[in-house]
Scaffold this motif. Structure first.
Motif, PDB file in Angstrom:
ATOM      1  N   PRO A  11       1.536  -1.526   0.079  1.00 36.45           N
ATOM      2  CA  PRO A  11      -0.243  -0.110  -0.025  1.00 36.45           C
ATOM      3  C   PRO A  11       1.037   1.331   0.254  1.00 36.45           C
ATOM      4  N   ILE A  12       2.187   1.238   0.563  1.00 37.30           N
ATOM      5  CA  ILE A  12       2.965   2.416   0.869  1.00 37.30           C
ATOM      6  C   ILE A  12       3.538   2.831  -0.629  1.00 37.30           C
ATOM      7  N   LEU A  14       2.328   2.039  -3.329  1.00 34.50           N
ATOM      8  CA  LEU A  14       0.384   2.309  -4.033  1.00 34.50           C
ATOM      9  C   LEU A  14       0.799   3.814  -3.958  1.00 34.50           C
ATOM     10  N   SER A  15       0.929   4.288  -2.571  1.00 33.86           N
ATOM     11  CA  SER A  15       0.620   5.260  -2.362  1.00 33.86           C
ATOM     12  C   SER A  15       1.369   6.853  -2.746  1.00 33.86           C
TER      13      SER A  15
END
Ligand SMILES: Nc1ncnc2c1ncn2[C@@H]1O[C@H](COP(=O)(O)OP(=O)(O)OP(=O)(O)O)[C@@H](O)[C@H]1O
Ligand SMILES: [Mg+2]
Lengths: 281, 348, 271
Positions: A11-12, A14-15
């Motif tokens: 997720p990191i 991705l963000s």
């Protein structure tokens, strides 16, 4: 272990992609419903999202408050936990024992409740103002100001920090302190030249965790702080939910992350140094 | 120099403990203890584990305040002073070197806290480091040097304060046997040349006997006897001292015509004061060699006589097990109620 | 000399009492509200005392539901966390493999990333995977908060078990597995217990992520608190607060303070 990496690292990454303007793949949906997205214009993305952020006075106000609250709270927490550790280590009376036991209480109180308890205690018709009023004084309402956020941050961070610092101080053998007394050093000097250096690893860990925790905090400023400016943790949530601007929200998270990473590097260094000296011992 | 002043100087002890008493955890650990240490003397505080040696030493250094009694160093009452204000310096059992400081900084610390000027500190620390042969480890950390070297750093840290009184708490117990002998000789030489009044705590009688001017034997929070090593060995004032320093055969009864007979009191006989020969003679009784154990430079021989069984230390020609001969007590110590009555010499 | 010492004693005592008041004051003040009929400023005591609010909380189906949800989800989270993290902790504590330190540092870095930011991007992922508003989504979110505790504290505990003790057990004829069960695990147990407690608290208290993922379908006790504070009288929030603190208070009893102190401090050092 891969699972762990997957659920945090992915997720990191991705963000990070999102803040740089990559709107494809799994970012597609969020990019579709979000507003104010600046898409990538280079192969590596775009800095436009960050530029917009840093030219926004609101963000700058938030950033400033976040930093002030973090620095002030961390210093207060550090000073208090040092005082507590010294009382517990050197005093050893019943009151020191009691203090050592009571100080951990906030650790076991859910943050939401801590925030709410502090809100009612320092708020408009809270205890502090009641006592002041009974004494004929007019105390300020601290809630919805930065001061309440600082009080709340100190309150919630103190147990962990003082546990760490106390255990650091407790692990210093009596003989090392006695030897310094025998050498003629007064207590204040022993604290400064013997105890602080020997507990430095724990002090650094305490500083890191406290400051990183406060830097990204949400609940405490959400309940106790003012609306504008507020801390970035709250603002991220605002941008994400209320204003539906995910790119800015996530970009703010990365700004916090950069600060936190700086602190984290200091921490890792301290740890490596710590284990290096121990390895030699 | 008149005789009066000489006597005055001689009677001011380097350290005087008067009626020193301390209870810890509801138990009396040190019990109205009195002791005078002469100036420049090295006195060993010898006693079994748990008898209160460390407690006594910590009261002398000022880490513990006595429940009653007085501590005087060089004629000055220091009972009310904290350790930082007493003219004593202590070498700790585990050395207590500060791991975050170099050897130099460890040794310099006492001078720095006294606000001694930089050049003076460097000069004095280097001097002391040279004294303990550690100049080459000046900038090492305690973790980087050996146990014996750490011990010497601790000693240097104490000596640099130029104390009136040096306190050593089992300074050698963490060293291996060989190093122990070497370091204790070094300490002794240094102490003699500097003339510092010194107390060394130990539960090792060899150590006490070999390096001290006098020995104070401690038992259950009290001092049983203070004497020179040879006097202590030859005339142990109490049964406890006789048993703790050296080794004795001890029996209830009295010595009559060379034999142990029923009677009031106790008889203590050192193993080296038993003489075994094949021929009969005055005061000797028939004896059989029951066992022979080599103990290095002597043998321990168990002799069975009609009255008692004796443990003897023998050198020279050692009889075989089962040998029959005659054993004679050359010297015995007679105790009544635990106290020495007389030293009984057997006929030559 | 004695006067100075007395003064110092008084100073220390005053400081200690002030600190305790600082810590306990807000909790006691809020706690008192749970039994108050109403409260008039600036009185220091309630207008009257009642248990009415407690009945109200238990009668309210939304509130009771939140309690049930929390008590259900938290143990599941802790269990999953233990199953995933403890083997990893053992590997980290016992073996050195390439990238071990990098992994630790990476995990620490991830922990330094503000949670709310992480949740924001996690939300993106969850939308894509249809996990928004599901129990699984909440479990995953809460799991994230427990990983640091469940890995680091046991890892350092495993690392601290002296090899010689294990070797002695092998020497005594125990199999590898028996050694692990009776020696290694046994000695690391207090730390694992601390890790479990910390994880439990982290999961039980987690509000931001659970709110983001769960609302408006699923509410846990802390997320319900957000709603409560705005929509109910303060006394209800106070009652709810006390209820929310019950598991923590029980855990205080289980883990004596000094165990937590020492183990926590050891647990947070990368080696
Ligand atoms: N703080 C304390 N509280 C209660 N009892 C204590 C305390 N300190 C020491 N003691 C007891 O006092 C007795 C004497 O202790 P001390 O350390 O003086 O013995 P020691 O002669 O130095 O022994 P060793 O040779 O083993 O070092 C011991 O039985 C010990 O258990
Ligand atoms: Mg001792």
């Amino acid at each position: 272990m891969l699972l762990i990496i997957g659920f945090i690292g992915f997720p990191i990454a991705l963000s990070l992609a999102l803040t740089l303007g990559f709107t494809g793949g799994l970012n597609q949906i969020i990019a579709l419903i979000g507003q104010g997205i600046r898409p990538a214009d280079h192969w590596w993305g775009t800095m436009a999202g960050y530029q917009a952020l840093f030219s926004d006075p609101r963000f700058n106000g938030d950033l400033q408050q976040t930093i002030i609250v973090t620095v002030v709270s961390t210093i207060v927490v550090l000073v208090l936990s040092l005082a507590i550790a010294l009382i517990v280590r050197l005093h050893r009376g019943r009151i020191a024992q009691l203090l050592g036991a009571i100080i951990v209480v906030p650790m076991f109180v859910p943050v939401v409740i801590s925030a709410w308890a502090i809100h009612t205690f320092y708020g408009g018709d809270g205890f502090v103002r009641s006592v002041a009023a009974l004494l004929g004084l007019q105390a300020p309402t601290l809630t919805s100001t930065m001061w309440a956020v600082i009080i709340g941050s100190v309150w919630t961070s103190l147990p962990f920090a003082s546990l760490l610092v106390t255990s650091g101080m407790q692990s210093i053998p009596d003989a090392l302190i006695d030897a310094a007394r025998d050498a003629g050093a007064p207590m204040s000097r022993i604290v400064r030249t013997i105890m602080l250096p020997l507990a430095s690893t724990q002090l650094i860990i305490a500083t890191t965790f406290t400051s990183i925790g406060i830097l990204g905090s949400f609940t405490i400023p959400y309940f106790l702080g003012s609306n504008q400016p507020t801390m970035l943790g709250v603002e991220i949530s605002n941008f994400l939910n209320a204003y539906n601007r995910p790119q800015q929200a996530v970009a703010m998270a990365f700004v916090i992350f950069v600060f936190a990473a700086g602190i984290a590097i200091a921490y890792v260094r301290a740890n490596l140094r710590g284990s290096a000296t121990e390895a030699r011992a | 120099m008149t005789e009066g002043t000489t006597t005055m100087a001689d009677t001011t002890p380097g350290l005087r403990l008067a009626a020193l008493t301390k209870s810890l955890g509801g138990r009396r650990i040190v019990d109205s203890l009195a002791l005078d240490v002469h100036p420049g003397e090295m006195l060993a505080l010898l006693g079994p584990s748990g008898c209160g040696k460390t407690t006594t030493l910590r009261m002398i250094a000022g880490f513990l305040s006595p429940d009653a009694g007085r501590v005087e160093i060089a004629g000055r009452d220091v009972t009310a002073l904290g350790p930082e204000r007493r003219p004593s310096a202590m070498v700790f059992q585990q050395y207590a070197l500060w791991p975050h400081m170099t050897v130099f900084r460890n040794v310099a610390y006492p001078l720095r806290v006294r606000g001694v000027d930089r050049h003076e500190i460097t000069r004095r620390v280097d001097e002391v480091l040279a004294l303990v042969h550690l100049t080459h480890h000046r900038d090492s950390r305690p973790a980087q040097i050996s146990g014996g070297e750490q011990q010497r750093v601790a000693l240097a840290r104490a000596l640099v304060q130029q104390p009136d009184l040096l306190l050593l708490d089992e300074p050698l117990s963490n060293l291996d046997a060989k190093l122990r002998v070497q370091v204790r000789e070094e300490i002794r030489t240094l102490q003699r040349s500097l003339g510092i009044t010194t107390i060394i705590v130990t539960h090792d009688q060899d150590e006490a006997l070999s390096i001290s001017d006098r020995i104070a034997v401690m038992h259950d929070g009290r001092i049983e006897q203070v004497s020179t090593p040879s006097e202590l060995y030859a005339r142990p004032a109490t049964e406890f001292v006789a048993q703790f320093v050296g080794s004795v055969n001890s029996y209830e009864g009295v010595l009559r015509d060379g034999a142990v007979r029923p009677g009031p009191g106790t008889i203590a006989i050192r193993p080296e004061h038993i003489e075994f020969r094949l021929e009969a003679r005055d005061g000797a009784l028939p004896a059989v060699v029951r066992s022979v154990v080599p103990r290095g430079h002597f043998h321990e021989v168990v002799l069975e006589r009609e009255d008692v069984t004796l443990r003897a230390y023998m050198t020279g020609r050692i009889p075989d097990e089962g040998t029959r001969g005659w054993a004679r007590v050359q010297q015995a110590l007679r105790y009544r109620d635990g106290h020495l009555q007389e030293v009984v010499e057997g006929q030559a | 000399m004695n006067a100075r010492r007395a003064l110092r004693e008084i100073g220390i005592g005053a400081l200690a009492i002030a600190l305790m008041a600082f810590i306990l004051g807000p909790i006691l003040w809020l706690g008192a509200h749970a039994f108050a009929t109403s409260w008039t400023f600036p009185r220091l005591s309630a207008d009257g005392w009642t248990t009415h609010w407690w009945h109200e909380v238990f009668a309210d189906s939304a509130l009771a539901g939140a309690i049930r949800t929390s008590l259900l989800i938290t143990p599941v989270v802790v269990l999953i966390s233990a199953v995933i993290c403890l083997p990893a902790a053992y590997a980290i504590g016992r073996h050195s493999f390439p990238g071990r330190r990098l992994f630790l540092i990476g995990m620490f870095a991830a922990n330094a990333f503000p949670k709310i930011g992480l949740f924001a991007s996690l939300a993106a992922l969850f939308y894509a995977m249809n996990l928004m508003g599901t129990v699984i989504g909440i479990v995953i979110v809460q799991l994230l908060g427990t990983i640091v505790f469940m890995t680091w504290i046991p890892a350092s505990a495993f690392a601290a078990v002296p090899r010689s003790l294990e070797e002695a057990a092998r020497d005594a004829g125990a199999s590898r597995l028996t050694v692990f069960r009776t020696i290694t695990l046994r000695l690391a147990m207090p730390s694992i217990l601390v890790a479990v407690i910390m994880s439990f608290l982290a999961s039980f208290d987690e509000a931001q992520g659970s709110y983001l993922v769960g609302a408006p379908n699923i509410y846990t006790m802390p997320t319900e608190m957000y709603a409560l504070v705005e929509n109910y009288p303060i006394q209800v929030a106070a009652v709810f607060s006390i209820l929310l603190s019950v598991p923590s208070v029980i855990l205080i009893g289980l883990a004596r303070q000094h165990i937590i102190g020492g183990r926590l401090a050891e647990g947070f050092q990368i080696r």
